[in-house]
Design a protein around this motif. Structure first.
Motif, PDB file in Angstrom:
ATOM      1  N   UNK A 169       0.869  -1.302  -0.073  1.00 25.23           N
ATOM      2  CA  UNK A 169      -0.011   0.000  -0.075  1.00 25.23           C
ATOM      3  C   UNK A 169       0.787   1.309  -0.050  1.00 25.23           C
ATOM      4  N   UNK A 170       2.079   1.053   0.870  1.00 23.15           N
ATOM      5  CA  UNK A 170       2.825   2.494   0.882  1.00 23.15           C
ATOM      6  C   UNK A 170       3.603   2.695  -0.287  1.00 23.15           C
ATOM      7  N   UNK A 171       4.200   1.606  -1.251  1.00 18.84           N
ATOM      8  CA  UNK A 171       4.472   1.830  -2.380  1.00 18.84           C
ATOM      9  C   UNK A 171       3.445   2.475  -3.624  1.00 18.84           C
ATOM     10  N   UNK A 172       2.479   2.252  -3.093  1.00 21.27           N
ATOM     11  CA  UNK A 172       1.396   2.886  -4.149  1.00 21.27           C
ATOM     12  C   UNK A 172       0.934   4.196  -3.821  1.00 21.27           C
ATOM     13  N   UNK A 190      -3.430   3.031  -8.663  1.00 18.55           N
ATOM     14  CA  UNK A 190      -3.850   1.568  -8.563  1.00 18.55           C
ATOM     15  C   UNK A 190      -4.616   1.285 -10.123  1.00 18.55           C
ATOM     16  N   UNK A 191      -5.074   0.034 -10.200  1.00 14.95           N
ATOM     17  CA  UNK A 191      -5.180  -0.545 -11.394  1.00 14.95           C
ATOM     18  C   UNK A 191      -6.765  -0.095 -11.634  1.00 14.95           C
ATOM     19  N   UNK A 192      -7.475   0.278 -10.676  1.00 20.38           N
ATOM     20  CA  UNK A 192      -8.908   1.020 -10.841  1.00 20.38           C
ATOM     21  C   UNK A 192      -8.825   2.463 -10.558  1.00 20.38           C
ATOM     22  N   UNK A 193      -9.310   3.338 -11.176  1.00 18.74           N
ATOM     23  CA  UNK A 193      -9.498   4.720 -11.326  1.00 18.74           C
ATOM     24  C   UNK A 193     -10.426   5.142 -10.074  1.00 18.74           C
ATOM     25  N   UNK A 194     -11.555   4.526 -10.022  1.00 18.92           N
ATOM     26  CA  UNK A 194     -12.430   4.741  -8.786  1.00 18.92           C
ATOM     27  C   UNK A 194     -11.734   4.318  -7.527  1.00 18.92           C
ATOM     28  N   UNK A 195     -10.983   3.248  -7.375  1.00 16.78           N
ATOM     29  CA  UNK A 195     -10.521   2.897  -6.081  1.00 16.78           C
ATOM     30  C   UNK A 195      -9.360   3.895  -6.053  1.00 16.78           C
ATOM     31  N   UNK A 196      -8.677   4.252  -6.811  1.00 17.23           N
ATOM     32  CA  UNK A 196      -7.536   5.026  -6.386  1.00 17.23           C
ATOM     33  C   UNK A 196      -8.118   6.512  -5.766  1.00 17.23           C
ATOM     34  N   UNK A 197      -9.017   6.935  -6.650  1.00 19.87           N
ATOM     35  CA  UNK A 197      -9.516   8.361  -6.024  1.00 19.87           C
ATOM     36  C   UNK A 197     -10.294   8.027  -4.627  1.00 19.87           C
ATOM     37  N   UNK A 198     -11.012   7.008  -4.543  1.00 17.86           N
ATOM     38  CA  UNK A 198     -11.716   6.833  -2.987  1.00 17.86           C
ATOM     39  C   UNK A 198     -10.743   6.717  -2.108  1.00 17.86           C
TER      40      UNK A 198
END
Length: 327
Positions: A169-172, A190-198
């Motif tokens: 997680x800290x690497x991302x 992250x691989x999902x734009x929605x998850x990255x924003x959330x």
């Protein structure tokens, strides 16, 4: 006797003329050799251009195929600013109340205050641990090992630990502070734009919630201590000082309960990105083609050197044909 006398009077280096056969080797011209080597190299490469072309194409195709198997990566970003601290105590009061405030666990504005604490909290492994646990992110962080149908880890794979999840997680996640403006940029890939924003938004909210809860607990403990000291105070000045500290802690508790953006407030919130940031498939393909070219050149060079070394071990016979030389 005469011959002996002549030998005795003869010069040491001129006793007799040199005998035998001698080979005169002209000096080697390095420039001519370099020119010959360059011409030979160009000729060899021109003779194997089809092999080089195949190596370049094959390397590029393999790299492109690998890049197509890689998952798209999206980057979400939020810009936040530290919430201003509410320091209502004057300098003279801080000097007079320092001892009581320290015993009560009250910060009177030294050591960088809440700004430093908020940044340290945001970058700490403890926040990542709490974030992963709160939102149950291990199956998402290691989706390749998770069976979504059976809702358990796949058989035969190593079950990831929480510490492994924290590292991934800290690497991302990236946190950068602008020392001049004080603005903090939080980035999650992250691989999902929605998850990255959330995740970006939820992480800021967790920092606010964590610091809010800590300050409420501190205010409660401070008020309990100040109430006990008020009951034992025997001078008017001391009772007034404790009264001011009590008022300040009540105000801090109220602000912590009603202020949503307690440590950070959003300047620019994270939104799901539409454009991926990786992988760079074009550059990966070009890199594969370059590697293929280098491998092709290495193969041709090695093959040419082996052939040259093999031909140097052959000597011409009486009819001009080459045969292996004998020792």
């Amino acid at each position: 006797m005469r011959n002996q006398d002549d030998n005795m009077h003869a010069a040491p280096g001129l006793e007799s003329p040199p005998a035998g056969y001698f080979l005169v080797v002209p000096p080697k011209d390095d420039e001519d050799d370099d020119a010959i080597d360059l011409v030979q190299t160009v000729a060899i490469l021109r003779g194997h251009w089809k092999l080089l072309l195949c190596a370049v194409v094959l390397g590029g195709v393999i790299a492109a195929g690998i890049s197509l198997q890689m998952r798209n990566v999206f980057r979400a970003q939020a810009i936040v600013a530290p919430t201003a601290e509410n320091n209502s105590s004057g300098d003279s009061m801080k000097k007079g109340l320092g001892g009581i405030a320290e015993l009560a666990g009250i910060d009177l504005g030294g050591g960088g205050g809440r700004k430093v604490e908020a940044l340290a909290t945001l970058m700490s492994p403890g926040l990542a641990r709490e974030f992963i646990t709160k939102y149950d992110l291990m199956p998402i962080l290691y989706s390749e090992r998770w069976d979504p149908v059976a809702k358990r880890w796949k058989t035969g794979v190593k079950v990831p630990t929480l510490e492994m999840g924290i590292k991934r997680f800290r690497d991302k996640r990236t946190v950068n502070e602008n020392t001049k403006s004080g603005l903090v940029t939080v980035t999650v890939e992250w691989y999902s734009p929605d998850i990255a924003a959330k995740w970006t938004m939820d992480m800021i909210d967790l920092v606010n919630e964590r610091m809010r809860s800590a300050d409420i607990r501190t205010a409660h403990s401070s008020l309990d201590y100040l109430n006990r000291e008020m009951a034992n105070a025997n001078t008017v000045e001391l009772r007034q000082a404790i009264s001011h500290l009590t008022e300040e802690q009540i105000n801090n508790e109220m602000m912590a309960n009603v202020q949503r953006d307690y440590a950070y407030h959003f300047i620019d919130g994270a939104v799901p990105p539409e454009i991926r940031t990786g992988p760079k498939r074009t550059w990966i393909t070009i890199g594969g083609a370059v590697i293929g070219l280098l491998l092709g050149l290495s193969y041709i060079t090695l093959r040419w050197r082996l052939a040259r070394a093999r031909s140097s071990t052959l000597v011409p016979d009486a009819q001009g044909r080459r045969s292996p030389g004998a020792d």
